[in-house]
Write a protein that holds these residues in place. Sequence first.
Motif, PDB file in Angstrom:
ATOM      1  N   ARG A 183      -7.628   1.821   3.660  1.00  0.00           N
ATOM      2  CA  ARG A 183      -6.346   1.127   3.463  1.00  0.00           C
ATOM      3  C   ARG A 183      -5.243   1.726   4.333  1.00  0.00           C
ATOM      4  O   ARG A 183      -4.412   1.018   4.883  1.00  0.00           O
ATOM      5  N   SER A 219      -5.369  -4.548   0.824  1.00  0.00           N
ATOM      6  CA  SER A 219      -6.195  -3.919   1.853  1.00  0.00           C
ATOM      7  C   SER A 219      -5.919  -4.589   3.191  1.00  0.00           C
ATOM      8  O   SER A 219      -5.451  -5.727   3.228  1.00  0.00           O
ATOM      9  N   ILE A 250     -12.044   3.824   0.187  1.00  0.00           N
ATOM     10  CA  ILE A 250     -11.174   2.651   0.195  1.00  0.00           C
ATOM     11  C   ILE A 250      -9.750   3.051   0.569  1.00  0.00           C
ATOM     12  O   ILE A 250      -9.094   2.390   1.387  1.00  0.00           O
ATOM     13  N   SER A 309      -7.917  -8.102   0.234  1.00  0.00           N
ATOM     14  CA  SER A 309      -7.881  -7.142  -0.861  1.00  0.00           C
ATOM     15  C   SER A 309      -9.302  -6.808  -1.305  1.00  0.00           C
ATOM     16  O   SER A 309     -10.273  -7.365  -0.796  1.00  0.00           O
ATOM     17  N   ILE A 324       0.833  -1.202   0.000  1.00  0.00           N
ATOM     18  CA  ILE A 324       0.000   0.000   0.000  1.00  0.00           C
ATOM     19  C   ILE A 324       0.872   1.258   0.000  1.00  0.00           C
ATOM     20  O   ILE A 324       0.602   2.216  -0.721  1.00  0.00           O
TER      21      ILE A 324
END
Length: 848
Positions: free
Chosen positions: A748, A676, A744, A640, A544
């Motif tokens: 994350r 994620s 999102i 994810s 990420i």
Amino acid sequence: MERPDLVVIGNGMAGARTVEEILARGGGRQFRITVFGDEPYGNYNRIMLSHVLASGGSADDIANIYLNPPDWYTENGVTLRAGVRVVRIDRFARKVFADDGTIMSYDKLIIATGSRTFFPPMDGMWIDDRTLTEGVFGFRTLDDTTAMLDYARGRRSAVVIGGGLLGLEAAHGLQRQGLRVHVLQSGPILMNQQLDDEAGAILRKVVERMGIQVRIGARAKAIRSAGSVTGVVLSDGALLETDMVVVTAGIRANVGLAVVSGLTVERAIVTDDQMRSVDDPDIYAVGECAQHRGEVYGLVAPLWEQATVLADHLTGADLKAAYHGSKTATKLKVAGVDLAAMGLKRPEREDDEFVRFSEPKHGVYKSVVVRDGKLVGATLLGDVSKVAFLTQSFDRGLPLPEERVKLLFELAGPSGAQSVAEMEESVQVCNCNGVSKGALVSCVRSGTRSVNGVIAATRAGKGCGSCKKLVREVIEWAMEQGGRAVEVDQSANWYVPAIPLDKSALVAAIRERGLRSVSQVFAELAPGGEDAASKMALTSLLRIIWPGTHVDERDARFINDRVHANIQRDGTFSVVPQIVAGVTNPEQLRRIADVAEKYDIPMLKITGGQRIDLLGVRKEDLPNVWADLDMPSGYAYGKSFRTVKTCVGADFCRYGLGNSTQLGIDIERRYQGLESPAKLKLAVAGCPRNCSEAMVKDIGLVAVGEDRWEVYIGGAAGASVRKGDVFTTVVGRDEAVRLTGVFIQYYRENARWLERTYDFVPRVGLAELQALLVEDRDGIVAGLEERMQASIEAYADPWLEGRAPVTPGQFHNALPLIPLPLVPIRDGSSSPTGVPVPTAIATNGAVG
């Protein structure tokens, strides 16, 4: 001087707990300890098998039930002979004989062979003396549980014979797997050992409201089969069609070994007050295979008490230690319903006082039986808030309030703090793991300063979970008594166990130091060095933070991520190709069918996310399966972004207000596969009728007008159901896609590892998320969008990696699976212990 040999036959909860008690008294220095166990595992918590069944038996669920893994035995100098059954004891030569040919001498011997499922005489139950008809199961071991789960796949219905605790737990678990379930109870009420008629009737209504059918007074007479189970014939001649049968009609002590070895056996092995066999002072028995003063106990607490006395006597720690029997009190969950029972369930003398409260509509029943001013029995169903006070009153004979009704409600008895203070240290707080008040207090006194630290050290509250409130109260009281404030467990906020930083500080440190691999992070930030439990979370976080530029290390991934597929119980894999928003075409379907035939894939399953799951793919076939499918990964294995579920929307549905299908396609293609902290499941509904279940997804969008979308976040529809919070309403597909990405990315960057959105949203707060992401109060949205775009541009389909293996063994098993037959043991069998042989053992090569 050579240490004498102590042999323990049985590695279940009683046997392993006895070994723990012996080691705690220095027994590891006194004896060379060898443990024989029928099952090829370490010791596990049988109470948690119902949780494994209900949850579907994932690898994590199974791992969580282990109490003493194989490494524990090695670390404590104990030799574990897992999967080896002792078949005979020669008491005169002091030797045990095992089914693998082992002959071993002993100086002291402990028999802890436990119990087995009782299979009542019934036509059609058995193929032969050792083999159950296909589709018939007991419910006693881990192998029973996994075999049931395997067989339940694709089945529609099940019959459970027996309406006691195990029967209701089996029914609940199978229902959770999607089966229609009937429970047959030959007696007049459910759980007749614990409940009276009124409580049993209320429990039946609660169970039936869950969708489980209950037949009272129904006795199974025969099982019908045509190669496998097809039905159950009742005593009145009725035929109940079914695909599988689970027998929970009682248990029997495993005493075959004792019988063939010449020990006195009645209902179980007869023992004295030191848990010694009455025939041989060097042979002890403990647990469900032991009979003491005419009683055989099936609850956990008495087994722990027996283990303590046995260990005291065997090691010489207290030669006067004696077991005088147990007053049975239990608190548990039955099919999700709280239940506590102790002593008498109804009055037995004319002068017994009987006070009860019944509220059938809400599934609540409470009763107490008082004799001569002392509590001699209590039953609590649905509301167990008074259990701590009642248990103490039952165990210690505490004075009772003159107004007996106060025993049933919170205005009765002392406050929580007073109740804890008055508890004797011997009182069992956690029945699942046998943890007393004294053990918790001792842990606090030894220096453990946080609630989570004490729980981790003692395992209190890690069974069914019904005692967690009392466990916390005892720990907090103990800390106050010691003049210590309860310390906040700082590690609870660490993103990974190995690094003493919360997520924001960890991310800042990684960025500041430019750490791009897991090994670099450990070297720079982990005081204790490398930690296996932290690797997967760090790998995800680095992807990420550094999209496309992090350094991938294979040993920092778990098996699913190393081979980009979901490992199954038998060591094969599940492959789910991407079917964007559930929309497919004949070409994709033809390819899937061709691949299934070419690689002999045993099952194709339509998933809840509107995709097709290919189950049973061999590890070595994975690269070729992906190549022949020529479809992107659906990420069914990953933490994810996974899928977007859609309805047909305005294009086809007469109620449709918006083009939900196209919006779902746009969202899934843009954010596919993004790493994620936990899995993300989305849905788009074309109108408020919510056919795609958008309101209970991590992110859901619902059309409320022409191209107007109501956005929901933090929904859940799994074991816990939570309707998502209304985040905002947007106009236009582009804005819906953009805002989805903003949420999102914030999730994350800020969620804890494995924290689903349905926990994240309430923790951060809906109003705060709206202010940050909709109103852009702090000016962070542009940065979130920029970082999201960088991740999208760095995306690569992991299935392309499989065309050229990264390591030679990436898609090869080191060893094959070892299939073994399931051999249930029926009464009268020549087998001494009666524990089924496992169906299969997945070797180290099969899982990694």
